[in-house]
Design an enzyme around this catalytic site. Sequence first.
Site, PDB file in Angstrom:
ATOM      1  N   ARG A  92      14.807-121.727 -37.375  1.00 48.84           N
ATOM      2  CA  ARG A  92      15.856-120.696 -37.331  1.00 48.84           C
ATOM      3  C   ARG A  92      15.235-119.310 -37.199  1.00 48.84           C
ATOM      4  O   ARG A  92      14.069-119.121 -37.544  1.00 48.84           O
ATOM      5  CB  ARG A  92      16.674-120.759 -38.639  1.00 48.84           C
ATOM      6  CG  ARG A  92      17.307-122.115 -38.861  1.00 48.84           C
ATOM      7  CD  ARG A  92      17.776-122.310 -40.304  1.00 48.84           C
ATOM      8  NE  ARG A  92      18.404-123.599 -40.472  1.00 48.84           N
ATOM      9  CZ  ARG A  92      17.756-124.752 -40.673  1.00 48.84           C
ATOM     10  NH1 ARG A  92      16.442-124.774 -40.764  1.00 48.84           N
ATOM     11  NH2 ARG A  92      18.424-125.892 -40.795  1.00 48.84           N
ATOM     12  N   HIS A 151      16.449-124.486 -33.409  1.00 45.44           N
ATOM     13  CA  HIS A 151      15.594-125.264 -32.499  1.00 45.44           C
ATOM     14  C   HIS A 151      15.860-124.976 -31.017  1.00 45.44           C
ATOM     15  O   HIS A 151      15.989-125.893 -30.199  1.00 45.44           O
ATOM     16  CB  HIS A 151      15.782-126.760 -32.765  1.00 45.44           C
ATOM     17  CG  HIS A 151      15.227-127.242 -34.078  1.00 45.44           C
ATOM     18  ND1 HIS A 151      14.087-126.743 -34.647  1.00 45.44           N
ATOM     19  CD2 HIS A 151      15.669-128.213 -34.941  1.00 45.44           C
ATOM     20  CE1 HIS A 151      13.844-127.383 -35.790  1.00 45.44           C
ATOM     21  NE2 HIS A 151      14.780-128.262 -36.000  1.00 45.44           N
ATOM     22  N   HIS A 173       9.292-133.073 -32.861  1.00 42.87           N
ATOM     23  CA  HIS A 173      10.167-133.322 -34.015  1.00 42.87           C
ATOM     24  C   HIS A 173      10.321-134.827 -34.277  1.00 42.87           C
ATOM     25  O   HIS A 173      11.438-135.332 -34.404  1.00 42.87           O
ATOM     26  CB  HIS A 173      11.524-132.669 -33.738  1.00 42.87           C
ATOM     27  CG  HIS A 173      12.244-132.240 -34.969  1.00 42.87           C
ATOM     28  ND1 HIS A 173      12.734-133.138 -35.891  1.00 42.87           N
ATOM     29  CD2 HIS A 173      12.539-131.015 -35.445  1.00 42.87           C
ATOM     30  CE1 HIS A 173      13.315-132.467 -36.868  1.00 42.87           C
ATOM     31  NE2 HIS A 173      13.204-131.179 -36.623  1.00 42.87           N
ATOM     32  N   SER A 174       9.186-135.520 -34.393  1.00 41.43           N
ATOM     33  CA  SER A 174       9.251-136.963 -34.669  1.00 41.43           C
ATOM     34  C   SER A 174       9.525-137.230 -36.136  1.00 41.43           C
ATOM     35  O   SER A 174       9.090-136.474 -37.012  1.00 41.43           O
ATOM     36  CB  SER A 174       7.943-137.633 -34.270  1.00 41.43           C
ATOM     37  OG  SER A 174       7.921-137.758 -32.874  1.00 41.43           O
ATOM     38  N   TYR A 175      10.241-138.316 -36.372  1.00 39.40           N
ATOM     39  CA  TYR A 175      10.581-138.744 -37.736  1.00 39.40           C
ATOM     40  C   TYR A 175       9.767-140.004 -38.037  1.00 39.40           C
ATOM     41  O   TYR A 175      10.037-141.069 -37.478  1.00 39.40           O
ATOM     42  CB  TYR A 175      12.074-139.097 -37.823  1.00 39.40           C
ATOM     43  CG  TYR A 175      13.044-137.939 -37.816  1.00 39.40           C
ATOM     44  CD1 TYR A 175      13.202-137.122 -36.705  1.00 39.40           C
ATOM     45  CD2 TYR A 175      13.855-137.693 -38.931  1.00 39.40           C
ATOM     46  CE1 TYR A 175      14.130-136.088 -36.701  1.00 39.40           C
ATOM     47  CE2 TYR A 175      14.790-136.657 -38.933  1.00 39.40           C
ATOM     48  CZ  TYR A 175      14.915-135.859 -37.807  1.00 39.40           C
ATOM     49  OH  TYR A 175      15.832-134.844 -37.807  1.00 39.40           O
ATOM     50  N   ASP A 196      12.048-129.159 -47.030  1.00 43.39           N
ATOM     51  CA  ASP A 196      12.323-128.657 -45.683  1.00 43.39           C
ATOM     52  C   ASP A 196      11.617-127.300 -45.614  1.00 43.39           C
ATOM     53  O   ASP A 196      12.247-126.260 -45.467  1.00 43.39           O
ATOM     54  CB  ASP A 196      13.838-128.532 -45.453  1.00 43.39           C
ATOM     55  CG  ASP A 196      14.162-128.217 -44.001  1.00 43.39           C
ATOM     56  OD1 ASP A 196      13.229-128.186 -43.172  1.00 43.39           O
ATOM     57  OD2 ASP A 196      15.350-127.988 -43.705  1.00 43.39           O
ATOM     58  N   GLN A 202       5.665-127.676 -40.768  1.00 40.62           N
ATOM     59  CA  GLN A 202       7.020-127.776 -41.321  1.00 40.62           C
ATOM     60  C   GLN A 202       7.233-129.234 -41.726  1.00 40.62           C
ATOM     61  O   GLN A 202       7.121-130.142 -40.892  1.00 40.62           O
ATOM     62  CB  GLN A 202       8.051-127.349 -40.270  1.00 40.62           C
ATOM     63  CG  GLN A 202       9.502-127.453 -40.706  1.00 40.62           C
ATOM     64  CD  GLN A 202       9.943-126.323 -41.643  1.00 40.62           C
ATOM     65  OE1 GLN A 202       9.273-125.299 -41.769  1.00 40.62           O
ATOM     66  NE2 GLN A 202      11.063-126.509 -42.316  1.00 40.62           N
ATOM     67  N   GLU A 246       6.007-131.278 -38.550  1.00 39.39           N
ATOM     68  CA  GLU A 246       6.134-130.423 -37.368  1.00 39.39           C
ATOM     69  C   GLU A 246       5.059-129.342 -37.389  1.00 39.39           C
ATOM     70  O   GLU A 246       5.174-128.369 -38.136  1.00 39.39           O
ATOM     71  CB  GLU A 246       7.523-129.788 -37.348  1.00 39.39           C
ATOM     72  CG  GLU A 246       8.649-130.786 -37.423  1.00 39.39           C
ATOM     73  CD  GLU A 246       9.956-130.159 -37.925  1.00 39.39           C
ATOM     74  OE1 GLU A 246      10.356-129.104 -37.416  1.00 39.39           O
ATOM     75  OE2 GLU A 246      10.561-130.721 -38.850  1.00 39.39           O
TER      76      GLU A 246
HETATM   77  C1  BGC Z   1      14.510-128.154 -39.960  1.00 39.48           C
HETATM   78  C2  BGC Z   1      15.697-128.652 -40.753  1.00 39.48           C
HETATM   79  C3  BGC Z   1      16.680-129.277 -39.801  1.00 39.48           C
HETATM   80  C4  BGC Z   1      15.975-130.405 -39.083  1.00 39.48           C
HETATM   81  C5  BGC Z   1      16.852-131.135 -38.105  1.00 39.48           C
HETATM   82  C6  BGC Z   1      13.891-129.320 -39.264  1.00 39.48           C
HETATM   83  O1  BGC Z   1      12.835-128.881 -38.463  1.00 39.48           O
HETATM   84  O2  BGC Z   1      13.554-127.527 -40.768  1.00 39.48           O
HETATM   85  O3  BGC Z   1      16.271-127.615 -41.497  1.00 39.48           O
HETATM   86  O4  BGC Z   1      17.802-129.756 -40.475  1.00 39.48           O
HETATM   87  O5  BGC Z   1      14.865-129.913 -38.422  1.00 39.48           O
HETATM   88  O6  BGC Z   1      17.359-130.292 -37.153  1.00 39.48           O
END
Ligand code: BGC
Length: 367
Positions: free
Chosen positions: A99, A124, A198-200, A270, A303, A331
């Site tokens: 953000r 993002h 943004h991999s989980y 987060d 992150q 991240e």
């Molecule tokens: C952010 C979160 C967000 C997530 C999914 C992360 O990189 O820090 O706040 O909810 O991405 O969009």
Amino acid sequence: MPDPGKEIKQPMSPQLESKTFGVSPKGDEITLFSLFIKDQIKVSVMNYGATWTHLLLPDRNGKMEDTVLGFDDLEGYLQKDYQDNYCYIGSTVGRVAGRLSGNQFTIDDKTYHLPPNQGETHLHGGIEGWDKKIWAAAPFETDNSVGITFYYKSPDGEENYPGTVEVWVTYTLDITGKLEISYRAISDKKTVINPTNHSYFNLSGDFSQSIEAHEFFVDTDHYLPINENSLPTGEVAHVAGTPFDFRTPKPISEQIHKKDEQLKLAGGIDHCFALKESETCATLFHPGTGRKLTLSTTAPGLQVYTSNYLNQSFAGKGGVKFDRRAAICLETQHFPDAANQPEFPSTLLLPGEVFQSRTVFAFSVEK
Ligand code: BGC
């Protein structure tokens, strides 16, 4: 002289294959590229969003399982229930990850106002960020690696960001089974840039399991506390005595349930960790399967997001509805809101400069 009775294990060359993954709403064919070494690793990526879709790794018994959230086909990524959740699963995120306070930033006295996409927030990269673009893809093979370079040209004014930005994201799998993601970008005007992947991750291979049993390590003394809008306050705080102290490997469950104002604000972790220059910035280990990920990066921040907002609202791979804590995002990036925080390492990109960043994911199995 080698003992003729002993098998000498030669490293296996990585290989590359591709197949159609689906058709985009505009009618473009989307390709899934797989980089793999048999029985050791298989990484798949696609040109929609330069997205990392699959990561198959062996457990301690050699069982290969997928360890990143995602969908079985392109349609899954396009479904409304998923898009409405702003999860960015496996996506390349840009121009700016996270953000920006007030949805804006200023360069040379000119303030750029960015469109909100998640409620009132510009998140993002905005309404149609890099995660939703179709990237040009160039696969390559060398003696010791295979890879794909994705390329996208972001026009001047896209999502109200200044400058035409050309960006290259390269996924490379080398002969040792390491995966590197590298970023390169140039702009024709002063702009800001902070891309990430943004991999989980869920190394258990079972996406219905929480990641709380994973042991996590981050090699730093410092993290960035956030405010009620999930933006860094500007303070670079010491982790000692906080649930953000992962200076020795700890199960996530041990830290995440602590009574703590920062955890409460985000519903978990987060937060960005301010990295120091070290060989390994973080490790993630799943004791049940023995799978371990070792991370190194040139980026100043990490992150960490414990998928606090996943809530079973859409079905992913194998029909599993991903729940809160089904994964952890790691991240590597500049600090969030750096464009508005002069004390943070700068995300300004000048014409004639080249933005570069590299992250290496190494995988191993512990007995
Ligand atoms: C952010 C979160 C967000 C997530 C999914 C992360 O990189 O820090 O706040 O909810 O991405 O969009």
